[in-house]
Design an enzyme around this catalytic site. Structure first.
Site, PDB file in Angstrom:
ATOM      1  N   PHE A 126       0.870  -1.166   0.000  1.00  0.00           N
ATOM      2  CA  PHE A 126       0.000   0.000   0.000  1.00  0.00           C
ATOM      3  C   PHE A 126       0.910   1.220   0.000  1.00  0.00           C
ATOM      4  O   PHE A 126       1.973   1.213   0.605  1.00  0.00           O
ATOM      5  CB  PHE A 126      -0.971   0.025   1.178  1.00  0.00           C
ATOM      6  CG  PHE A 126      -1.898   1.212   1.084  1.00  0.00           C
ATOM      7  CD1 PHE A 126      -2.915   1.233   0.154  1.00  0.00           C
ATOM      8  CD2 PHE A 126      -1.696   2.325   1.874  1.00  0.00           C
ATOM      9  CE1 PHE A 126      -3.736   2.353   0.009  1.00  0.00           C
ATOM     10  CE2 PHE A 126      -2.513   3.453   1.740  1.00  0.00           C
ATOM     11  CZ  PHE A 126      -3.533   3.463   0.804  1.00  0.00           C
ATOM     12  N   THR A 127       0.471   2.292  -0.671  1.00  0.00           N
ATOM     13  CA  THR A 127       1.318   3.460  -0.924  1.00  0.00           C
ATOM     14  C   THR A 127       2.007   3.996   0.340  1.00  0.00           C
ATOM     15  O   THR A 127       3.234   4.003   0.422  1.00  0.00           O
ATOM     16  CB  THR A 127       0.470   4.579  -1.559  1.00  0.00           C
ATOM     17  OG1 THR A 127      -0.689   4.791  -0.747  1.00  0.00           O
ATOM     18  CG2 THR A 127       0.019   4.182  -2.960  1.00  0.00           C
ATOM     19  N   ASP A 217      -2.166  -4.799   8.549  1.00  0.00           N
ATOM     20  CA  ASP A 217      -2.760  -3.528   8.166  1.00  0.00           C
ATOM     21  C   ASP A 217      -4.258  -3.782   8.284  1.00  0.00           C
ATOM     22  O   ASP A 217      -4.875  -4.406   7.418  1.00  0.00           O
ATOM     23  CB  ASP A 217      -2.366  -3.138   6.734  1.00  0.00           C
ATOM     24  CG  ASP A 217      -2.999  -1.817   6.315  1.00  0.00           C
ATOM     25  OD1 ASP A 217      -4.006  -1.418   6.939  1.00  0.00           O
ATOM     26  OD2 ASP A 217      -2.499  -1.195   5.365  1.00  0.00           O
ATOM     27  N   LYS A 260     -11.468   4.359   7.731  1.00  0.00           N
ATOM     28  CA  LYS A 260     -12.176   3.351   6.950  1.00  0.00           C
ATOM     29  C   LYS A 260     -13.146   2.601   7.863  1.00  0.00           C
ATOM     30  O   LYS A 260     -14.237   3.085   8.103  1.00  0.00           O
ATOM     31  CB  LYS A 260     -11.185   2.393   6.288  1.00  0.00           C
ATOM     32  CG  LYS A 260     -10.536   2.942   5.018  1.00  0.00           C
ATOM     33  CD  LYS A 260      -9.461   3.954   5.277  1.00  0.00           C
ATOM     34  CE  LYS A 260      -8.631   4.285   4.056  1.00  0.00           C
ATOM     35  NZ  LYS A 260      -7.210   4.250   4.304  1.00  0.00           N
ATOM     36  N   PHE A 451       0.941  10.426  -6.851  1.00  0.00           N
ATOM     37  CA  PHE A 451      -0.441  10.451  -7.323  1.00  0.00           C
ATOM     38  C   PHE A 451      -1.267  11.554  -6.667  1.00  0.00           C
ATOM     39  O   PHE A 451      -2.234  12.035  -7.242  1.00  0.00           O
ATOM     40  CB  PHE A 451      -1.121   9.088  -7.101  1.00  0.00           C
ATOM     41  CG  PHE A 451      -1.110   8.637  -5.666  1.00  0.00           C
ATOM     42  CD1 PHE A 451      -0.018   7.967  -5.155  1.00  0.00           C
ATOM     43  CD2 PHE A 451      -2.178   8.894  -4.831  1.00  0.00           C
ATOM     44  CE1 PHE A 451       0.003   7.561  -3.824  1.00  0.00           C
ATOM     45  CE2 PHE A 451      -2.174   8.501  -3.506  1.00  0.00           C
ATOM     46  CZ  PHE A 451      -1.068   7.831  -2.997  1.00  0.00           C
TER      47      PHE A 451
HETATM   48  C1  LIG Z   1      -5.939   4.308   3.898  1.00  0.00           C
HETATM   49  C2  LIG Z   1      -5.010   3.201   4.074  1.00  0.00           C
HETATM   50  C3  LIG Z   1      -3.869   3.326   4.871  1.00  0.00           C
HETATM   51  C4  LIG Z   1      -3.418   4.644   5.475  1.00  0.00           C
HETATM   52  O1  LIG Z   1      -4.333   5.183   6.343  1.00  0.00           O
HETATM   53  P1  LIG Z   1      -4.591   6.769   6.438  1.00  0.00           P
HETATM   54  O2  LIG Z   1      -5.605   6.863   7.538  1.00  0.00           O
HETATM   55  O3  LIG Z   1      -5.073   7.237   5.124  1.00  0.00           O
HETATM   56  O4  LIG Z   1      -3.305   7.407   6.811  1.00  0.00           O
HETATM   57  C5  LIG Z   1      -3.092   2.197   5.041  1.00  0.00           C
HETATM   58  N1  LIG Z   1      -3.397   1.031   4.461  1.00  0.00           N
HETATM   59  C6  LIG Z   1      -4.459   0.881   3.677  1.00  0.00           C
HETATM   60  C7  LIG Z   1      -4.753  -0.441   3.052  1.00  0.00           C
HETATM   61  C8  LIG Z   1      -5.310   1.957   3.447  1.00  0.00           C
HETATM   62  O5  LIG Z   1      -6.364   1.804   2.644  1.00  0.00           O
END
Ligand SMILES: *Cc1c(COP(=O)(O)O)cnc(C)c1O
Length: 463
Positions: A126-127, A217, A260, A451
């Site tokens: 993940f980025t 994660d 999320k 991006f």
């Molecule tokens: C969004 C996300 C993150 C980072 O979380 P932020 O709250 O945006 O800093 C890490 N891993 C995954 C898979 C994500 O979708």
């Protein structure tokens, strides 16, 4: 509409926000000014915003009520205690360190758990996660099963770690050179694909034998749990909460983006069982985030997150969530639009390679498709392909990920099925004149996480 396949919203609406659509000419001007990057469009110029499901959630009446219970003391906030209790109850980890969002937790974890030169195997990158790993001298190694890179293969649990690849990394690099295994539930960039309980259990066994830690994660762990309940043998009668608890029983800790699956607008945390690591994490959180009892969040935000975490475990909520996303995917598939299959938990990913066969990957088909979709309909999506993948840190060349996608990401509890129809309609219309989607080139390319802020222009020859 079949109510079992696509259940009605398990909520009623108490507060509404008006949306409006600007004209096509205006949208053409807006996207040009935004450098063909949907991240640079103002929200007021967007009709249906599917840029991300991150922090775009609608909170419940109970969460809004919880906001009024904010204890904004600098130290020892009551809200932190509530958050701690909720995380402990639902995730089962011993320690929690609050952070302003997920990447705050990734920053701290990467600093305390990676020694320069070590490897961090994971199920697709993940980025922000990979960025922090590499910034701290780690090297990410992709050990997701091969099938995850194949957009057209419709099989369950495409997010699983390939156990042979895991064993191979351990054998080749040596267990002492592996910082930890980073296991994402679900795998965002693979299309929101879930990981099976069986796989998590097996990863735990292999890592335990080799003395390697596993950090999840946990960003979309509740969506992952729903897929396990729906599709993995032996879990149909278990509650979402029981499944989530079992998932985390196979980990040493996790990073969490509250934006999320905690159904809030901001927040995150880091969890762990190890006491020594916890001490180190607390020393860093005061440098980067704030006191260990607020970590960059207001008291009211922690309270809303504690309540949201509880709500996310309710079956009716998560069933509707996953099935609403699937509904959009089903509309597109019926119309013959190429998407990543199966549809994952939070988004529908359009396969830009097959949507725009007239463009090569270095002409940024997904970036351009996202821009064209905005002009077509006012629907905002985002690129997940070559732009997101960045450049190789050794060679400086563009990484060329197999998946070149546009992500239609559904915020939680925000849009209705009818909105999904509007989106599907727009994509289908665009598909009918897809050969008009131009190639793009960089006008401005930032060094990190490009991006977010990159700017583009149309390639003249492809007009
Ligand atoms: C969004 C996300 C993150 C980072 O979380 P932020 O709250 O945006 O800093 C890490 N891993 C995954 C898979 C994500 O979708």
């Amino acid at each position: 509409m079949n109510l079992k396949e696509y259940p009605a919203e398990p909520f009623r609406i108490k507060s509404v926000e008006t949306v409006k659509m600007i004209s096509r000419e205006e949208r053409e001007r807006v996207i040009k000014e935004a450098g063909y990057n949907t991240f640079l469009i103002n929200s007021e110029d967007v009709y249906i915003d599917l840029l991300t499901d991150s922090g775009t959630n609608a909170m419940s009446d109970k969460q809004w009520a919880a906001m009024m219970l904010g204890d904004e003391a600098y130290a020892g906030s009551t809200n932190f205690k509530h958050l701690e209790e909720a995380v402990n109850k639902h995730f089962g980890f011993k320690h929690i360190v609050p952070t302003h969002q997920g990447r705050g937790a990734e920053n701290i974890l990467s600093q305390i758990a990676i020694r320069p030169g070590q490897f961090v195997p994971g199920n697709m990158y993940f980025t922000t996660t990979r960025y922090h790993q590499e910034r701290n001298g780690g090297t990410f190694v992709d050990i997701i099963r091969d099938e995850a890179h194949n957009a057209t293969l419709n099989i369950p649990f495409k997010g699983d770690i390939d156990l042979k690849k895991l064993q191979q990394v351990i054998d080749e690099k040596g267990a002492e050179n592996i910082a930890y295994v980073c296991l994402a539930v679900t795998v965002n960039l693979a299309g929101g694909q879930p990981v099976s309980m069986k796989n998590m259990r097996a990863v735990r066994e292999i890592t335990r034998k080799n003395g390697i830690k596993v950090f999840y994660d946990a960003t979309r762990c509740v969506e992952n749990a729903y897929f396990i309940k729906e599709q993995e043998e032996g879990y149909a009668d278990k509650t979402i909460q029981e499944i989530v608890l079992e998932m985390f029983s196979y980990a040493d800790g996790c990073t969490m983006s509250g934006k999320k699956d905690c159904i809030v607008n901001i927040g995150g945390f880091l969890c762990m069982n190890d006491d020594t690591l916890f001490e180190k994490a607390k020393e860093l959180v005061v440098v980067y985030e704030g006191m260990p009892s607020y970590g960059g969040m207001a008291g009211r935000d922690m309270e809303a997150m504690a309540v949201g975490l509880g709500e996310s475990m309710q079956f009716e909520y998560i069933e509707h969530r996953v099935k609403q996303v699937r509904y959009l995917g089903d509309q597109l598939m019926v119309a013959g639009i190429p998407i990543v299959e199966p549809v994952g938990g939070h988004a529908v990913f359009i396969d830009a390679r097959r949507f725009c066969p007239h463009l090569i990957q270095d002409e940024f088909p997904a970036q351009s498709l996202a821009a064209s979709l905005y002009v077509e309909s006012g629907v905002r999506s985002m690129e997940r392909g070559i732009i997101s993948a960045g450049r190789d840190k050794e060679t400086g060349e563009n990484n060329h990920p197999k998946l070149e996608t546009v992500r239609l990401t559904i915020p939680r509890r925000v849009y209705t099925y009818r909105h999904m129809d509007v989106v599907a309609d727009a994509v289908i219309r665009l598909y009918e004149h897809r050969e008009r989607i131009p190639g793009l080139q960089f006008v401005y390319e930032p060094k990190q996480l490009r991006f977010f802020t990159a700017r583009f222009d149309k390639i003249k020859s492809s007009l």
